[in-house]
Write an enzyme that holds these catalytic residues in place. Structure first.
Site, PDB file in Angstrom:
ATOM      1  N   ASP A  25      80.197 -16.057 -23.608  1.00 53.05           N
ATOM      2  CA  ASP A  25      80.063 -14.912 -24.507  1.00 53.05           C
ATOM      3  C   ASP A  25      78.966 -13.955 -24.056  1.00 53.05           C
ATOM      4  O   ASP A  25      79.077 -12.738 -24.236  1.00 53.05           O
ATOM      5  CB  ASP A  25      79.767 -15.407 -25.923  1.00 53.05           C
ATOM      6  CG  ASP A  25      80.966 -16.117 -26.543  1.00 53.05           C
ATOM      7  OD1 ASP A  25      82.067 -16.006 -25.979  1.00 53.05           O
ATOM      8  OD2 ASP A  25      80.791 -16.776 -27.582  1.00 53.05           O
TER       9      ASP A  25
ATOM     10  N   ASP B 160      60.649 -12.989 -42.269  1.00 54.34           N
ATOM     11  CA  ASP B 160      60.535 -12.946 -40.813  1.00 54.34           C
ATOM     12  C   ASP B 160      61.432 -11.882 -40.194  1.00 54.34           C
ATOM     13  O   ASP B 160      61.191 -11.448 -39.063  1.00 54.34           O
ATOM     14  CB  ASP B 160      60.903 -14.304 -40.222  1.00 54.34           C
ATOM     15  CG  ASP B 160      59.831 -15.355 -40.485  1.00 54.34           C
ATOM     16  OD1 ASP B 160      58.746 -14.981 -40.967  1.00 54.34           O
ATOM     17  OD2 ASP B 160      60.080 -16.541 -40.216  1.00 54.34           O
TER      18      ASP B 160
ATOM     19  N   THR C  88      79.666 -15.021 -36.524  1.00 54.81           N
ATOM     20  CA  THR C  88      79.696 -16.405 -36.048  1.00 54.81           C
ATOM     21  C   THR C  88      78.625 -16.657 -35.000  1.00 54.81           C
ATOM     22  O   THR C  88      78.646 -17.683 -34.324  1.00 54.81           O
ATOM     23  CB  THR C  88      81.073 -16.743 -35.449  1.00 54.81           C
ATOM     24  OG1 THR C  88      81.365 -15.811 -34.415  1.00 54.81           O
ATOM     25  CG2 THR C  88      82.153 -16.700 -36.499  1.00 54.81           C
TER      26      THR C  88
END
Length: 339
Positions: free
Chosen positions: A125, A225, A236
């Site tokens: 990816d 944060d 995802t």
């Protein structure tokens, strides 16, 4: 009817020329619709589509860009094999310049000059995201060969890669469009991302003070944060690790996921037609902006970042049916890559 000589000429047109002719046909029909019957207009459109389909059957791809991850011999070997096989098929292959140097392949070009009809990526990816962010024409179809771990965005294994390339050239594949996110720091040019935008503290262990607005209306103020604004594709990725929801790729939405907020905040799903603005409220604390894990920028105190739907899309080659719930693949146990 088209004469045989004209048909041969049409068979040599480039994909970009074919798309231009199609636009001319559509515009011409739209202009004349008021003067002719609807049936005649529809016939003209269908004739144009048939003519273009016949003309472009053999020219879906004549130039193929080739990109590979460079940190493993296995991926380089697959890229070299595909280069040889595509060259034997008469395709002009444009290897990315770093791949060209690493594998000693001729004709290397930088991403900025990879003007191709199809781009083949060999990797995971990360390789796909890098390619999407770097190519000059964002809508160039990408066929991703999986040499990574999850391979969420990839489509084919190395053994079937050449068959997939041939299938695309023959016009037997489908393409899937994925929405992208445009992010702009105030006063700077926008950057496109396929997965997500992360805004976090530039100092470890230091919380930031955020103001989040949607379409100029202040929505909430919080300390934490950071936060993640993701597309359905990116839901995802990092957002899922931060307990964000998985969003079907067919849903036209953005997801806002909060990273370790001081108070409990549920992730938000908002229409992609909205513009999301995030401001750093504190007068002294700097932040960090990260787009798809590739681009990183320092944010000055009280900086503002705006995110919205990009006018560009990512296009992926799919061999089988397009699975709208492709993101659910992330929930399967990961198989270890022992190579």
């Amino acid at each position: 009817m088209t004469r045989e000589g004209d048909s041969k000429k049409l068979a040599r047109i480039s994909p970009s020329s074919g798309r231009s002719i199609l636009r001319i046909v559509q515009e011409s029909v739209a202009f004349h619709t008021s003067n002719v019957s609807f049936r005649r207009a529809l016939h003209t459109i269908n004739s144009g589509f048939r003519l273009l389909r016949r003309a472009s059957d053999s020219v879906l791809a004549t130039k193929v860009g080739l990109v590979s991850r460079l940190d493993g011999d296995a991926a380089l070997k697959v890229a070299m094999r595909l280069y040889r096989d595509m060259t034997k098929k008469g395709l002009k292959v444009l290897p990315e310049e770093q791949l060209s140097q690493a594998a000693k392949l001729p004709g290397g070009v930088p991403f900025s000059k990879m003007d191709a009809d199809l781009i083949v990526t060999v990797g995971g990816d990360g390789t796909v995201l890098k390619t999407c962010m770097s190519i000059p024409r964002p809508e160039t179809p990408i066929l991703a060969v999986n040499m990574g771990r999850r391979g969420y965005l990839t489509e084919v294994d190395p053994e079937n890669a050449m068959h997939a390339i041939e299938s695309y050239i023959e016009g037997t594949c489908k393409t899937e469009e994925r929405a992208k996110l445009s992010v702009a720091v105030e006063g700077e040019s926008p950057i496109d991302g396929l997965n997500e935008v992360v805004i976090a503290s530039g100092t470890p262990s230091k919380m930031l003070h955020f103001m989040v607005s949607i379409d100029k209306s202040q929505l909430l103020e919080f300390r934490g944060d950071g936060l993640i604004v993701s597309t359905p594709t990116g839901s995802t990725a990092y957002a899922l690790s931060a307990n964000g929801p998985i969003v079907d790729n067919s849903v036209d939405a953005l997801v806002v996921t909060f990273i370790c907020p001081l108070e409990h905040l549920t992730p938000l799903v908002v229409s992609m037609d909205n513009r999301i603005k995030v401001e750093l409220v504190a007068p002294k604390l700097k932040g960090t902006l990260v787009v798809d894990g590739r681009v990183q920028r320092e944010l000055q105190p009280q900086a503002s970042v705006t995110m919205a739907r990009s006018p560009h899309k990512a296009v992926f080659v799919r061999l089988g049916p397009i699975r709208s719930l492709r993101g659910l693949m992330r929930l399967r146990p990961m198989q270890r890559n022992t190579q």
